[in-house]
Design a protein around this motif. Sequence first.
Motif, PDB file in Angstrom:
ATOM      1  N   PRO A 250       0.838  -1.301  -0.184  1.00  0.00           N
ATOM      2  CA  PRO A 250       0.042  -0.038   0.214  1.00  0.00           C
ATOM      3  C   PRO A 250       0.732   1.260  -0.181  1.00  0.00           C
ATOM      4  O   PRO A 250       0.352   2.280  -0.506  1.00  0.00           O
ATOM      5  CB  PRO A 250      -0.680  -0.078   1.241  1.00  0.00           C
ATOM      6  N   ALA A 251       1.834   1.411   0.729  1.00  0.00           N
ATOM      7  CA  ALA A 251       2.574   2.654   0.752  1.00  0.00           C
ATOM      8  C   ALA A 251       3.251   2.867  -0.683  1.00  0.00           C
ATOM      9  O   ALA A 251       3.439   3.898  -1.033  1.00  0.00           O
ATOM     10  CB  ALA A 251       3.827   2.452   1.681  1.00  0.00           C
ATOM     11  N   ALA A 252       4.042   1.942  -1.057  1.00  0.00           N
ATOM     12  CA  ALA A 252       4.387   2.102  -2.556  1.00  0.00           C
ATOM     13  C   ALA A 252       3.320   2.309  -3.523  1.00  0.00           C
ATOM     14  O   ALA A 252       3.610   3.282  -4.386  1.00  0.00           O
ATOM     15  CB  ALA A 252       5.166   0.754  -3.059  1.00  0.00           C
ATOM     16  N   TYR A 253       2.279   1.820  -3.582  1.00  0.00           N
ATOM     17  CA  TYR A 253       1.072   2.010  -4.230  1.00  0.00           C
ATOM     18  C   TYR A 253       0.822   3.479  -4.099  1.00  0.00           C
ATOM     19  O   TYR A 253       0.506   4.417  -5.166  1.00  0.00           O
ATOM     20  CB  TYR A 253      -0.036   1.181  -3.998  1.00  0.00           C
ATOM     21  N   ALA A 254       0.845   4.046  -2.748  1.00  0.00           N
ATOM     22  CA  ALA A 254       0.210   5.538  -2.770  1.00  0.00           C
ATOM     23  C   ALA A 254       1.322   6.453  -3.327  1.00  0.00           C
ATOM     24  O   ALA A 254       0.919   7.408  -3.691  1.00  0.00           O
ATOM     25  CB  ALA A 254      -0.308   5.475  -1.254  1.00  0.00           C
ATOM     26  N   ALA A 255       2.618   5.944  -3.010  1.00  0.00           N
ATOM     27  CA  ALA A 255       3.551   6.754  -3.506  1.00  0.00           C
ATOM     28  C   ALA A 255       3.630   7.178  -4.988  1.00  0.00           C
ATOM     29  O   ALA A 255       3.740   8.167  -5.493  1.00  0.00           O
ATOM     30  CB  ALA A 255       5.066   6.329  -2.984  1.00  0.00           C
ATOM     31  N   VAL A 256       3.244   6.075  -5.715  1.00  0.00           N
ATOM     32  CA  VAL A 256       3.185   6.227  -7.069  1.00  0.00           C
ATOM     33  C   VAL A 256       2.018   7.069  -7.548  1.00  0.00           C
ATOM     34  O   VAL A 256       2.212   8.061  -8.454  1.00  0.00           O
ATOM     35  CB  VAL A 256       3.119   4.894  -7.869  1.00  0.00           C
ATOM     36  N   TRP A 257       0.821   6.664  -7.043  1.00  0.00           N
ATOM     37  CA  TRP A 257      -0.414   7.653  -7.294  1.00  0.00           C
ATOM     38  C   TRP A 257      -0.143   9.032  -6.902  1.00  0.00           C
ATOM     39  O   TRP A 257      -0.429  10.044  -7.559  1.00  0.00           O
ATOM     40  CB  TRP A 257      -1.590   7.201  -6.551  1.00  0.00           C
ATOM     41  N   ARG A 258       0.477   9.292  -5.659  1.00  0.00           N
ATOM     42  CA  ARG A 258       0.862  10.577  -5.171  1.00  0.00           C
ATOM     43  C   ARG A 258       1.624  11.304  -6.391  1.00  0.00           C
ATOM     44  O   ARG A 258       1.603  12.483  -6.477  1.00  0.00           O
ATOM     45  CB  ARG A 258       1.424  10.763  -3.771  1.00  0.00           C
ATOM     46  N   PHE A 259       2.557  10.842  -6.673  1.00  0.00           N
ATOM     47  CA  PHE A 259       3.607  11.408  -7.827  1.00  0.00           C
ATOM     48  C   PHE A 259       2.604  11.906  -9.104  1.00  0.00           C
ATOM     49  O   PHE A 259       2.693  12.883  -9.618  1.00  0.00           O
ATOM     50  CB  PHE A 259       4.538  10.220  -8.135  1.00  0.00           C
ATOM     51  N   LEU A 260       1.757  10.842  -9.476  1.00  0.00           N
ATOM     52  CA  LEU A 260       1.002  11.019 -10.637  1.00  0.00           C
ATOM     53  C   LEU A 260       0.183  12.210 -10.517  1.00  0.00           C
ATOM     54  O   LEU A 260      -0.107  13.031 -11.248  1.00  0.00           O
ATOM     55  CB  LEU A 260       0.279   9.818 -11.250  1.00  0.00           C
ATOM     56  N   PHE A 261      -0.297  12.428  -9.243  1.00  0.00           N
ATOM     57  CA  PHE A 261      -1.291  13.591  -8.982  1.00  0.00           C
ATOM     58  C   PHE A 261      -0.414  14.966  -8.772  1.00  0.00           C
ATOM     59  O   PHE A 261      -1.113  16.176  -9.084  1.00  0.00           O
ATOM     60  CB  PHE A 261      -1.710  13.199  -7.619  1.00  0.00           C
ATOM     61  N   GLY A 262       0.867  14.866  -8.594  1.00  0.00           N
ATOM     62  CA  GLY A 262       1.490  16.000  -8.352  1.00  0.00           C
ATOM     63  C   GLY A 262       2.577  16.490  -9.450  1.00  0.00           C
ATOM     64  O   GLY A 262       3.348  17.374  -9.161  1.00  0.00           O
ATOM     65  N   ILE A 263       2.273  16.055 -10.576  1.00  0.00           N
ATOM     66  CA  ILE A 263       3.498  16.342 -11.626  1.00  0.00           C
ATOM     67  C   ILE A 263       3.285  17.814 -12.037  1.00  0.00           C
ATOM     68  O   ILE A 263       2.049  17.969 -12.309  1.00  0.00           O
ATOM     69  CB  ILE A 263       3.325  15.582 -12.638  1.00  0.00           C
ATOM     70  N   ASP A 264       4.331  18.617 -12.041  1.00  0.00           N
ATOM     71  CA  ASP A 264       4.100  20.144 -12.342  1.00  0.00           C
ATOM     72  C   ASP A 264       3.340  20.342 -13.665  1.00  0.00           C
ATOM     73  O   ASP A 264       3.837  19.510 -14.519  1.00  0.00           O
ATOM     74  CB  ASP A 264       5.271  20.584 -12.268  1.00  0.00           C
ATOM     75  N   LEU A 265       2.539  21.417 -13.663  1.00  0.00           N
ATOM     76  CA  LEU A 265       1.930  22.173 -14.673  1.00  0.00           C
ATOM     77  C   LEU A 265       0.766  21.238 -15.254  1.00  0.00           C
ATOM     78  O   LEU A 265       0.158  21.309 -16.228  1.00  0.00           O
ATOM     79  CB  LEU A 265       2.823  22.353 -15.835  1.00  0.00           C
ATOM     80  N   MET A 266       0.438  19.995 -14.423  1.00  0.00           N
ATOM     81  CA  MET A 266      -0.745  19.054 -14.962  1.00  0.00           C
ATOM     82  C   MET A 266      -1.874  19.306 -14.122  1.00  0.00           C
ATOM     83  O   MET A 266      -1.600  19.477 -12.778  1.00  0.00           O
ATOM     84  CB  MET A 266      -0.060  17.817 -14.951  1.00  0.00           C
ATOM     85  N   SER A 267      -2.962  19.277 -14.736  1.00  0.00           N
ATOM     86  CA  SER A 267      -4.202  19.297 -13.799  1.00  0.00           C
ATOM     87  C   SER A 267      -5.139  18.295 -14.144  1.00  0.00           C
ATOM     88  O   SER A 267      -6.237  18.162 -13.605  1.00  0.00           O
ATOM     89  CB  SER A 267      -4.743  20.649 -14.100  1.00  0.00           C
ATOM     90  N   ILE A 268      -4.957  17.173 -15.070  1.00  0.00           N
ATOM     91  CA  ILE A 268      -5.851  15.980 -15.267  1.00  0.00           C
ATOM     92  C   ILE A 268      -5.108  14.905 -15.257  1.00  0.00           C
ATOM     93  O   ILE A 268      -3.993  15.093 -15.841  1.00  0.00           O
ATOM     94  CB  ILE A 268      -6.569  16.424 -16.844  1.00  0.00           C
ATOM     95  N   LEU A 269      -5.301  13.876 -14.649  1.00  0.00           N
ATOM     96  CA  LEU A 269      -4.663  12.529 -14.876  1.00  0.00           C
ATOM     97  C   LEU A 269      -5.814  11.470 -15.434  1.00  0.00           C
ATOM     98  O   LEU A 269      -6.821  11.428 -14.964  1.00  0.00           O
ATOM     99  CB  LEU A 269      -4.298  12.048 -13.376  1.00  0.00           C
ATOM    100  N   GLN A 270      -5.376  10.949 -16.594  1.00  0.00           N
ATOM    101  CA  GLN A 270      -6.351  10.116 -17.426  1.00  0.00           C
ATOM    102  C   GLN A 270      -5.710   8.763 -17.163  1.00  0.00           C
ATOM    103  O   GLN A 270      -4.555   8.355 -17.303  1.00  0.00           O
ATOM    104  CB  GLN A 270      -6.197  10.321 -18.704  1.00  0.00           C
ATOM    105  N   VAL A 271      -6.645   7.859 -16.559  1.00  0.00           N
ATOM    106  CA  VAL A 271      -6.510   6.648 -16.270  1.00  0.00           C
ATOM    107  C   VAL A 271      -7.256   5.692 -17.303  1.00  0.00           C
ATOM    108  O   VAL A 271      -8.529   5.835 -17.275  1.00  0.00           O
ATOM    109  CB  VAL A 271      -7.011   6.208 -14.814  1.00  0.00           C
TER     110      VAL A 271
END
Length: 409
Positions: A250-271
Motif C-alpha cells: 500500500p505505501a508503494a502504491y500510494a507513493a506512485v499515485w501521489r507522484f502522478l497527482f503532483g506532476i508540475d503544470l498538470m491538472s488532469i490525470l487520465q487513467v
Amino acid sequence: MTTDLRVLRSAEWDHWYGQLELAFGGVAEAPQERELWDALTERERSLGVWDGDVCVGTAGAFSFRLSVPGGAVMPAAGVTMVSVASTHRRRGILTSMMRRQLDDVFAWGEPLAVLTASEPAIYGRFGYGIATRQLRAEIDTNRVRLSVPPGTDDVALRLVAPAEASAACEAVYARLVPERPGMLARRPGWERLPLLDPPGDRGGGSPLQCVLAERDGETVGFALYSTKPEWEAAGPKGTVRLRHMGALDPAAYAAVWRFLFGIDLMSILQVHNRPVDDPWQHLVSDIRRCNLRVQDGLHVRLVDLPAALEARTYQAPVDVVLAVDDAFCPWNTGRWRLSGDTKGATCARTEDPADLSLSVRELGAAYLGGTSLASLAGAGLVREERQGALAEASLAFGSPVAPWLPHGF
C-alpha cells in the motif's frame, strides 16, 4: 465462391497483416508497432482465409498463461487479430475460423480461449462471456486531494528511461500476476509491449516516461506514463496519461499515485485501464470529480470445461451439478458435478439432476470471479433448479479481488 482456410505460412505474414490493418480502418501501423506484432505472431497458431491469392480473413491465437482464482497460472489461447474483409462478409468466414480455432485449442490441450473484442456483440454466439471489466477515469487533480497511508514517505521515487527500467518493472509485474485473476504471465518478447511508443500515437503528448518507487534499494512500484502540456489564460492545464503501473504494497502504491497527482503544470490525470476495485478510489477526496467509466475487458471461453473448472479454486465449499449447454463446442454439453473449495476441485460428468442450468457463455463470464452467477440469474441467464444452489455456487465462484486484464493483445 470457394475459399481456402489454412494455417498461416511465414512468407504470407505481410499480406495477412495488411488485410487486418485494412479491416481495422486502413491506417498502416507505425513500423515499430508492425515489427513487434510480426515478432510476436505465432504463425503455426494463426489462420488465414484466402480467395485465390487474396487474404480475406485472419485469426491468431497466442500461447498465454492466465492467472485464475487461487493463484494458479494456466494455459490459455489468446485469440487475436481477427478480421474478415468487407467484401466477404456474411459468408460464414468468421464462423469457419472460430470453428477451426476452437477445435485446435481443444486439441492443443488448452482449457481456455480468451480475447478482447473490438465490438463486444460479436463473440457471445461462439461461447465467450465478459469475465473482466476495466476502469477508466479522468481525475481533476487540481480539485481532488489524495490521502496516503503511513510509510508512504519512506518510499523514494526515481525517474528512469523506460527501456532501462523495463527489467525492474517486469519483476514487479510478475509478482502481481498470481494475486489477481485475469492477468497474463508475460512470455519472452512481451516485455516490449508496454514500451511501445510510436510518435504518431502520442496525440501531442510527450514520449513515454517511467518512475520507479524504491525502498532499501528494491523496486517496489512503477508507473509508465506520458504528459501533454497545455495552457489557458489562467495558467497550465496539462494532462498526465497513465499507461501502466504496479506496486507491491500500500505505501508503494500510494507513493506512485501521489507522484502522478503532483506532476508540475498538470491538472488532469487520465487513467485508461485499471481494475474496477483499484484502491486509489478510497484515497481520493471527491470520487465524483474522477469521472469514472467501466467497460468490458477480457472475454473468456471454456474450451475444456472440466479441466478449466478444476484449474481454479473456490472461495467457499461447493458441490453443485451444472447443466451446461454449448452448441458450438458440444463436447462440453451435459451435466457436470463440480466439487471444490479453497484447496482444489474436481469436475466430472454425472447423471444426477441439475442444480443450476446455464450456457457455457455464462460460465465463462463467471469463471474468473468478477461476474456473479446470482447477477446472471437475475437477468434470466442462469436458472436455479435446486433451492439454495445459486447462493452456494455464486459465493464459491467469487474472487476477493476483481479480475483484470492489464493490457490488450
